[in-house]
Scaffold this motif. Structure first.
Motif, PDB file in Angstrom:
ATOM      1  N   LEU A 115     -17.312 -23.855  -7.500  1.00 47.99           N
ATOM      2  CA  LEU A 115     -16.264 -23.173  -6.424  1.00 47.99           C
ATOM      3  C   LEU A 115     -16.212 -21.904  -6.797  1.00 47.99           C
ATOM      4  N   ILE A 117     -18.303 -19.579  -7.191  1.00 47.07           N
ATOM      5  CA  ILE A 117     -19.302 -18.785  -6.333  1.00 47.07           C
ATOM      6  C   ILE A 117     -18.957 -18.278  -5.153  1.00 47.07           C
ATOM      7  N   SER A 118     -17.904 -19.144  -4.484  1.00 49.05           N
ATOM      8  CA  SER A 118     -17.253 -18.708  -3.459  1.00 49.05           C
ATOM      9  C   SER A 118     -15.843 -17.864  -3.261  1.00 49.05           C
ATOM     10  N   PHE A 121     -15.244 -14.819  -1.133  1.00 50.55           N
ATOM     11  CA  PHE A 121     -15.391 -15.228   0.184  1.00 50.55           C
ATOM     12  C   PHE A 121     -14.262 -15.884   0.745  1.00 50.55           C
ATOM     13  N   ARG A 122     -13.796 -16.960  -0.231  1.00 52.51           N
ATOM     14  CA  ARG A 122     -12.776 -17.508  -0.022  1.00 52.51           C
ATOM     15  C   ARG A 122     -11.221 -16.640   0.265  1.00 52.51           C
ATOM     16  N   TYR A 125     -11.835 -14.747   3.649  1.00 56.03           N
ATOM     17  CA  TYR A 125     -11.320 -15.684   4.625  1.00 56.03           C
ATOM     18  C   TYR A 125      -9.708 -15.560   4.667  1.00 56.03           C
ATOM     19  N   TYR A 148     -14.012 -25.423  10.190  1.00 54.77           N
ATOM     20  CA  TYR A 148     -13.909 -25.537   8.622  1.00 54.77           C
ATOM     21  C   TYR A 148     -13.642 -26.596   8.293  1.00 54.77           C
ATOM     22  N   THR A 169     -20.088 -28.207  -4.005  1.00 51.02           N
ATOM     23  CA  THR A 169     -20.955 -27.405  -3.192  1.00 51.02           C
ATOM     24  C   THR A 169     -20.716 -27.274  -1.773  1.00 51.02           C
ATOM     25  N   SER A 172     -17.868 -24.997  -1.136  1.00 50.44           N
ATOM     26  CA  SER A 172     -18.382 -23.396  -1.283  1.00 50.44           C
ATOM     27  C   SER A 172     -19.194 -23.068  -0.006  1.00 50.44           C
ATOM     28  N   VAL A 173     -19.913 -24.162   0.752  1.00 51.60           N
ATOM     29  CA  VAL A 173     -20.767 -23.768   1.689  1.00 51.60           C
ATOM     30  C   VAL A 173     -19.821 -23.448   3.246  1.00 51.60           C
ATOM     31  N   ILE A 175     -17.017 -22.480   2.902  1.00 54.15           N
ATOM     32  CA  ILE A 175     -16.265 -21.214   3.056  1.00 54.15           C
ATOM     33  C   ILE A 175     -17.190 -20.096   3.332  1.00 54.15           C
ATOM     34  N   PHE A 176     -18.625 -20.143   2.956  1.00 51.32           N
ATOM     35  CA  PHE A 176     -19.475 -19.111   3.252  1.00 51.32           C
ATOM     36  C   PHE A 176     -19.602 -18.933   4.792  1.00 51.32           C
TER      37      PHE A 176
END
Length: 177
Positions: A115, A117-118, A121-122, A125, A148, A169, A172-173, A175-176
């Motif tokens: 989590l 990693i995002s 980007f979170r 957002y 979303y 995962t 996180s995807v 969020i990307f």
């Protein structure tokens, strides 16, 4: 606005429902702790940014050049703040979990790393959400929230086949995207 809030509520709770239903209460405990630990700094900074910039951006909604510049500046600052936290948290996730939550929560470390990693980007957002609201783009905001939510639901169901790491995962995807 109601459609956007429903989409956001669905997205924020779907992963927990999937983990709890498919993987069980124990997995839900580890996953929700990892998620809560991740969201604490994002939520705190978002509340400040929302109070500082929503009304200001709303007043400047006709100056798209200015808003673009402000948006880029806020996201640059966002990455400057959260990227180092993401790196440190990723490499010291186990130590952070043990220090903040105790050794019984160590199984939350891997989903926390995923989590993390995002994280930048979170927060980005959230900045985008402030901009959309300030521009009065309520329908676009609702569409974004529901896309979303749908990605979280589909990804979460698929990810659950790989445990809480798979759900983390997929979140996180989402969020990307």
């Amino acid at each position: 606005i109601i459609l956007a809030k429903l989409g956001n509520h669905t997205a924020l709770n779907a992963d927990n429902m999937i983990v709890g239903t498919i993987l069980g209460a124990s997995s839900l405990g580890f996953y929700s702790r990892a998620y809560s630990l991740l969201m604490a700094p994002v939520s705190a900074i978002y509340m400040i940014l929302d109070k500082l910039f929503f009304s200001y951006m709303s007043r400047k909604q006709n100056d798209l050049k200015f808003l673009t510049s402000l948006y880029v500046s806020l996201n640059t600052l966002n990455f400057i703040i959260f990227f180092p936290f993401m790196l440190v948290g990723y490499f010291y996730a186990e130590e952070m979990i043990v220090f903040l939550l105790g050794s019984k929560w160590i199984d939350a470390a891997i989903p926390f790393k995923i989590l993390l990693i995002s994280l930048p980007f979170r927060s980005a957002y959230r900045i985008s959400d402030i901009l959309l609201r300030s521009l009065g783009k309520v329908y676009l905001r609702a569409v974004v929230q529901w896309i979303y939510a749908i990605i979280i639901i589909i990804g979460g169901i698929i990810g659950a086949n790989f445990g809480i790491e798979g759900v983390a995962t997929s979140v996180s995807v989402a969020i990307f995207i």
